[in-house]
Design a protein around this motif. Structure first.
Motif, PDB file in Angstrom:
ATOM      1  N   UNK A 117       0.804  -1.208   0.000  1.00  0.00           N
ATOM      2  CA  UNK A 117       0.000   0.000   0.000  1.00  0.00           C
ATOM      3  C   UNK A 117       0.839   1.261   0.000  1.00  0.00           C
ATOM      4  N   UNK A 118       0.169   2.379   0.187  1.00  0.00           N
ATOM      5  CA  UNK A 118       0.844   3.667   0.316  1.00  0.00           C
ATOM      6  C   UNK A 118       1.245   3.840   1.771  1.00  0.00           C
ATOM      7  N   UNK A 119       2.527   3.985   2.024  1.00  0.00           N
ATOM      8  CA  UNK A 119       3.064   4.038   3.387  1.00  0.00           C
ATOM      9  C   UNK A 119       3.625   5.432   3.652  1.00  0.00           C
ATOM     10  N   UNK A 120       3.150   6.050   4.716  1.00  0.00           N
ATOM     11  CA  UNK A 120       3.659   7.367   5.095  1.00  0.00           C
ATOM     12  C   UNK A 120       3.850   7.439   6.610  1.00  0.00           C
ATOM     13  N   UNK A 121       4.855   8.206   7.005  1.00  0.00           N
ATOM     14  CA  UNK A 121       5.100   8.477   8.416  1.00  0.00           C
ATOM     15  C   UNK A 121       4.291   9.695   8.851  1.00  0.00           C
ATOM     16  N   UNK A 122       3.806   9.654  10.064  1.00  0.00           N
ATOM     17  CA  UNK A 122       3.157  10.805  10.692  1.00  0.00           C
ATOM     18  C   UNK A 122       4.236  11.561  11.455  1.00  0.00           C
ATOM     19  N   UNK A 123       4.552  12.772  10.992  1.00  0.00           N
ATOM     20  CA  UNK A 123       5.636  13.546  11.590  1.00  0.00           C
ATOM     21  C   UNK A 123       5.121  14.898  12.077  1.00  0.00           C
ATOM     22  N   UNK A 124       5.887  15.482  13.023  1.00  0.00           N
ATOM     23  CA  UNK A 124       5.501  16.770  13.584  1.00  0.00           C
ATOM     24  C   UNK A 124       5.373  17.819  12.477  1.00  0.00           C
ATOM     25  N   UNK A 125       4.343  18.665  12.595  1.00  0.00           N
ATOM     26  CA  UNK A 125       4.098  19.692  11.594  1.00  0.00           C
ATOM     27  C   UNK A 125       4.109  21.098  12.142  1.00  0.00           C
ATOM     28  N   UNK A 126       4.808  21.292  13.250  1.00  0.00           N
ATOM     29  CA  UNK A 126       4.892  22.636  13.828  1.00  0.00           C
ATOM     30  C   UNK A 126       6.322  23.149  13.658  1.00  0.00           C
ATOM     31  N   UNK A 127       6.484  24.152  12.800  1.00  0.00           N
ATOM     32  CA  UNK A 127       7.791  24.736  12.556  1.00  0.00           C
ATOM     33  C   UNK A 127       7.746  26.232  12.892  1.00  0.00           C
ATOM     34  N   UNK A 128       8.722  26.659  13.676  1.00  0.00           N
ATOM     35  CA  UNK A 128       8.874  28.075  13.968  1.00  0.00           C
ATOM     36  C   UNK A 128       9.508  28.769  12.757  1.00  0.00           C
ATOM     37  N   UNK A 129       9.278  30.086  12.595  1.00  0.00           N
ATOM     38  CA  UNK A 129       8.627  30.964  13.568  1.00  0.00           C
ATOM     39  C   UNK A 129       7.125  31.103  13.400  1.00  0.00           C
ATOM     40  N   UNK A 130       6.510  30.459  12.385  1.00  0.00           N
ATOM     41  CA  UNK A 130       5.054  30.558  12.285  1.00  0.00           C
ATOM     42  C   UNK A 130       4.401  29.886  13.482  1.00  0.00           C
ATOM     43  N   UNK A 131       4.859  28.696  13.825  1.00  0.00           N
ATOM     44  CA  UNK A 131       4.427  28.042  15.058  1.00  0.00           C
ATOM     45  C   UNK A 131       2.940  27.783  15.163  1.00  0.00           C
ATOM     46  N   UNK A 132       2.336  27.013  14.213  1.00  0.00           N
ATOM     47  CA  UNK A 132       0.936  26.613  14.390  1.00  0.00           C
ATOM     48  C   UNK A 132       0.812  25.633  15.548  1.00  0.00           C
ATOM     49  N   UNK A 133      -0.394  25.169  15.867  1.00  0.00           N
ATOM     50  CA  UNK A 133      -0.562  24.254  17.006  1.00  0.00           C
ATOM     51  C   UNK A 133       0.296  22.996  16.861  1.00  0.00           C
ATOM     52  N   UNK A 134       0.794  22.473  17.954  1.00  0.00           N
ATOM     53  CA  UNK A 134       1.675  21.289  17.896  1.00  0.00           C
ATOM     54  C   UNK A 134       0.980  20.039  17.399  1.00  0.00           C
ATOM     55  N   UNK A 135      -0.329  20.046  17.306  1.00  0.00           N
ATOM     56  CA  UNK A 135      -1.035  18.864  16.788  1.00  0.00           C
ATOM     57  C   UNK A 135      -0.951  18.757  15.264  1.00  0.00           C
ATOM     58  N   UNK A 136      -0.538  19.819  14.563  1.00  0.00           N
ATOM     59  CA  UNK A 136      -0.434  19.749  13.113  1.00  0.00           C
ATOM     60  C   UNK A 136       0.630  18.725  12.735  1.00  0.00           C
ATOM     61  N   UNK A 137       0.373  17.996  11.654  1.00  0.00           N
ATOM     62  CA  UNK A 137       1.295  16.951  11.229  1.00  0.00           C
ATOM     63  C   UNK A 137       1.617  17.082   9.742  1.00  0.00           C
ATOM     64  N   UNK A 138       2.677  16.389   9.334  1.00  0.00           N
ATOM     65  CA  UNK A 138       3.042  16.229   7.943  1.00  0.00           C
ATOM     66  C   UNK A 138       3.143  14.745   7.634  1.00  0.00           C
TER      67      UNK A 138
END
Length: 402
Positions: A117-138
């Motif tokens: 199947x299509x395999x992807x990692x769930x990684x942190x999506x909060x990057x400063x300095x914009x700093x959206x909520x820490x629950x955002x993912x990539x």
């Protein structure tokens, strides 16, 4: 094979290094939403070192009768976090499940490459300095590939740039340091003004951070600081910021002892004024050393030369140095190459408007991100979400017209 959204999908969540926070904040909302329309399976080890699924996590989901759970509790389950003792058995189990999609919270990206199947990692999506909520993912194919730009349709790059430009420019202005701030900070922390300043943001050493298996160079952080201090000698000063998780959960005695023995290293406090110390000092650094830290984004935003020694890829626009010797030579000569400002803005725009996923946003379909990795049709809604999330970056008139 491209993912079809015209039929229900078989989705497997593979979660070797999921923490309780990650499960409650990110995974559970995703699996609940997916379970409404798709066949959902969850494969995870029993709890160990702050990771895995146990009664607390499973107890939250007793209402999800249609979700199928597989908990690995054999004696070798700790190895699942890094290098499985029986990778063939694990791969065979997943192949028998035959998922269309596998969403992974794992540090072991090599084993999952063999999943169907299509395999992807769930990684942190909060990057400063914009700093959206820490629950955002990539979604990622490897843990720490940073700054990679996706190919865009004709005209889409210009549109993406135009959409992020007002927020980008406003944030650049708001974070511009006041006149004399560099001299004041150097005086405050005892940093010599006659030599370059390099900034090192230390990575997490918490027991649940199995991604540390990928780091190149001395470990733990105290040994890394000693080694870099010796390398720099009296040519540069190294400003060190500790990871916020380390400040809370990791004994700093060894790190403090190491820094105390180095006359060219300064340990920064967690915050400088109203800003996190890494962000505040990045504006004044002559170079940054980032390895696998997400603070590469600060170097990108502020145009600071980067040295990145990592197993993973960096966007070419970062102009990152791999080896430390040429990096230090160019820093000393004042000729160090910097991140390309247009590439930096393009990457932030792509990250914020095309790539980032908010698990609590019911309209943010994670499977649509897999089916259409680049989708200009979602950019306007993502921009509206960014305006709601970070209203200070958007003038009132722009919000009124949105």
């Amino acid at each position: 094979m491209p993912l079809s959204l015209d039929r229900p999908q078989r989705v497997l969540f593979y979660l070797p290094v999921v923490t309780n926070w990650w499960f409650v904040t990110i995974v559970e909302p995703l699996l609940r939403r997916l379970a409404e329309h798709h066949e959902v399976h969850v494969l995870a080890p029993a709890p160990w070192q702050g990771t895995g699924l146990g009664p607390d996590e499973l107890g939250r989901c007793t209402d999800l009768a249609e979700v199928r759970w597989y908990i690995m509790d054999s004696a070798d389950h700790p190895s699942i976090r890094t290098v499985p003792e029986d990778p063939e058995g694990l791969i065979g189990f997943v192949r028998d499940l035959a998922p269309d999609v596998v969403l992974c919270r794992t540090a072991d990206h090599e084993t999952v490459r063999h999943f169907p199947g299509i395999v992807r990692l769930l990684m942190e999506g909060r990057f400063e300095p914009f700093g959206p909520p820490p629950r955002w993912i990539l979604l990622a194919e490897r843990p720490h590939d940073y700054g990679l730009l996706l190919p865009l349709p004709d005209g889409a790059a210009e549109r993406l740039d135009a959409m992020i430009a007002p927020a980008w420019d406003r944030l650049q202005r708001s974070l511009r340091p006041a006149a004399g701030e560099r001299a004041a900070l150097f005086a405050r922390f005892g940093i010599p003004a006659d030599r370059p300043l390099l900034l090192l943001a230390l990575e997490s050493e918490a027991e649940d951070n199995f991604f540390a298996m990928h780091r190149i160079g001395p470990k733990p952080n105290a040994a890394l600081v000693r080694a870099l201090a010796k390398e720099l000698g009296n040519h540069c000063t190294l400003a060190v910021s500790n990871h916020p998780v380390n400040d809370i959960h990791v004994d700093a005695a060894a790190l403090i002892e190491a820094i105390d023995t180095c006359d060219n290293v300064v340990l920064l406090p967690p915050r400088i004024g109203m800003l996190p110390a890494t962000l505040a000092m990045a504006r004044h650094a002559d170079g940054m050393m980032v390895a696998d830290s997400k603070t590469f984004a600060l170097a990108a935003f502020f145009g600071v030369p980067v040295q990145r020694h990592s197993h993973f890829a960096s966007g070419s626009w970062l102009n990152a140095y791999d080896a430390i010797a040429p990096f230090l030579a160019d820093i000393a000569a004042g000729t160090a190459r910097r991140p390309d400002p247009w590439g930096a803005r393009r990457w932030f725009a792509q990250y914020l408007l095309n790539d980032a996923i908010d698990p609590l946003d019911a309209e943010d379909d994670i499977l649509a991100h897999l089916a259409r990795p680049v989708d200009p049709d979602r950019w306007e809604r993502a921009l509206a979400r960014l305006e709601r999330t970070l209203p200070a970056l958007f003038p009132a008139e722009a919000q009124a017209s949105g």
